[in-house]
Scaffold this motif. Structure first.
Motif, PDB file in Angstrom:
ATOM      1  N   LYS A 142       0.969  -1.218   0.133  1.00  0.00           N
ATOM      2  CA  LYS A 142      -0.113  -0.106   0.215  1.00  0.00           C
ATOM      3  C   LYS A 142       0.946   1.090  -0.042  1.00  0.00           C
ATOM      4  N   LEU A 143       1.735   1.174   0.902  1.00  0.00           N
ATOM      5  CA  LEU A 143       2.854   2.375   0.886  1.00  0.00           C
ATOM      6  C   LEU A 143       3.536   2.553  -0.163  1.00  0.00           C
ATOM      7  N   LEU A 144       4.025   1.537  -0.968  1.00  0.00           N
ATOM      8  CA  LEU A 144       4.721   1.384  -2.376  1.00  0.00           C
ATOM      9  C   LEU A 144       3.741   2.082  -3.602  1.00  0.00           C
ATOM     10  N   THR A 145       2.411   1.727  -3.512  1.00  0.00           N
ATOM     11  CA  THR A 145       1.462   2.136  -4.331  1.00  0.00           C
ATOM     12  C   THR A 145       1.279   3.291  -4.220  1.00  0.00           C
ATOM     13  N   SER A 146       1.254   3.809  -3.038  1.00  0.00           N
ATOM     14  CA  SER A 146       1.208   5.366  -2.909  1.00  0.00           C
ATOM     15  C   SER A 146       2.142   6.133  -3.346  1.00  0.00           C
ATOM     16  N   ARG A 147       3.375   5.666  -3.442  1.00  0.00           N
ATOM     17  CA  ARG A 147       4.639   6.282  -4.022  1.00  0.00           C
ATOM     18  C   ARG A 147       4.508   6.339  -5.669  1.00  0.00           C
ATOM     19  N   TYR A 148       4.143   5.180  -5.913  1.00  0.00           N
ATOM     20  CA  TYR A 148       4.068   5.259  -7.380  1.00  0.00           C
ATOM     21  C   TYR A 148       2.939   6.154  -8.024  1.00  0.00           C
ATOM     22  N   ARG A 149       1.727   6.206  -7.364  1.00  0.00           N
ATOM     23  CA  ARG A 149       0.675   7.346  -7.547  1.00  0.00           C
ATOM     24  C   ARG A 149       1.177   8.720  -7.506  1.00  0.00           C
ATOM     25  N   VAL A 150       2.021   9.098  -6.513  1.00  0.00           N
ATOM     26  CA  VAL A 150       2.583  10.307  -6.201  1.00  0.00           C
ATOM     27  C   VAL A 150       3.462  10.354  -7.695  1.00  0.00           C
ATOM     28  N   ASN A 151       4.359   9.515  -7.935  1.00  0.00           N
ATOM     29  CA  ASN A 151       5.550   9.765  -8.799  1.00  0.00           C
ATOM     30  C   ASN A 151       4.722   9.796 -10.248  1.00  0.00           C
ATOM     31  N   LEU A 152       3.550   9.288 -10.747  1.00  0.00           N
ATOM     32  CA  LEU A 152       3.005   9.269 -11.737  1.00  0.00           C
ATOM     33  C   LEU A 152       1.922  10.270 -11.841  1.00  0.00           C
ATOM     34  N   ALA A 153       1.596  10.913 -10.828  1.00  0.00           N
ATOM     35  CA  ALA A 153       0.494  11.625 -10.810  1.00  0.00           C
ATOM     36  C   ALA A 153       0.241  12.668 -11.922  1.00  0.00           C
ATOM     37  N   ASN A 154       1.399  13.334 -12.246  1.00  0.00           N
ATOM     38  CA  ASN A 154       1.343  14.736 -13.435  1.00  0.00           C
ATOM     39  C   ASN A 154       1.912  14.052 -14.674  1.00  0.00           C
ATOM     40  N   SER A 155       1.861  12.765 -15.004  1.00  0.00           N
ATOM     41  CA  SER A 155       2.616  12.084 -16.212  1.00  0.00           C
ATOM     42  C   SER A 155       1.248  11.682 -17.065  1.00  0.00           C
ATOM     43  N   THR A 156       1.668  10.851 -18.261  1.00  0.00           N
ATOM     44  CA  THR A 156       0.471  10.581 -19.134  1.00  0.00           C
ATOM     45  C   THR A 156       0.521   9.089 -18.813  1.00  0.00           C
ATOM     46  N   VAL A 157       0.747   8.499 -17.715  1.00  0.00           N
ATOM     47  CA  VAL A 157       0.454   7.176 -17.311  1.00  0.00           C
ATOM     48  C   VAL A 157      -0.720   7.158 -16.399  1.00  0.00           C
ATOM     49  N   SER A 158      -1.549   6.451 -16.635  1.00  0.00           N
ATOM     50  CA  SER A 158      -2.852   6.295 -15.754  1.00  0.00           C
ATOM     51  C   SER A 158      -2.660   5.041 -14.859  1.00  0.00           C
ATOM     52  N   ILE A 159      -3.106   5.059 -13.511  1.00  0.00           N
ATOM     53  CA  ILE A 159      -3.178   4.156 -12.778  1.00  0.00           C
ATOM     54  C   ILE A 159      -4.590   3.925 -12.290  1.00  0.00           C
TER      55      ILE A 159
END
Length: 125
Positions: free
Chosen positions: A7-24
């Motif tokens: 969950k913690l790692l997923t949150s980090r992925y979400r933050v890192n990709l938040a302003n990118s063209t990659v959707s989660i």
């Protein structure tokens, strides 16, 4: 413990990709839900070449995978459907990529994966 760590790692992925063209997908969990954070699927931009992205990640020793093949490729459905019968499924299966996610992964490794993914996409678009 493993679920909490993912969950913690997923949150980090979400933050890192938040302003990118990659959707989660499933970025917003419904209230009261509990996730196992089993895998981390993402959707690449429509114009990207997933095979090239996978290759660039592999060059950096980052394993990615495809967890969701199209259902029409399963033996049980062979010949019953064509990709154009389900255009949303067709689009998603061509863009989906699963990134590394495991309990012993570090925040620095998540950062490395996301940086490498974004770098691969910048060379790809």
């Amino acid at each position: 413990e493993g679920n909490e760590r993912r969950k913690l790692l997923t949150s980090r992925y979400r933050v890192n990709l938040a302003n990118s063209t990659v959707s989660i997908p499933f970025n917003n969990e419904p209230s009261g839900s509990i996730s196992a954070y089993h895998i981390l699927p993402v959707l690449l931009p429509r114009e990207s070449d997933r095979t090239l992205v996978i290759g660039r990640l592999k060059e950096k020793r980052i394993q990615s995978s495809l967890h969701y093949p199209p259902f029409w490729d399963f033996d049980a459905f062979k010949g019953q459907f064509k990709p154009e019968d389900t255009p949303v499924t067709y689009e998603i299966t061509n863009r989906q990529l699963t990134l590394p996610l495991f309990p012993t992964m570090t925040i620095a490794e998540v950062d490395s994966v996301t940086n490498s993914l974004l770098d691969a996409l910048s060379c790809n678009l």
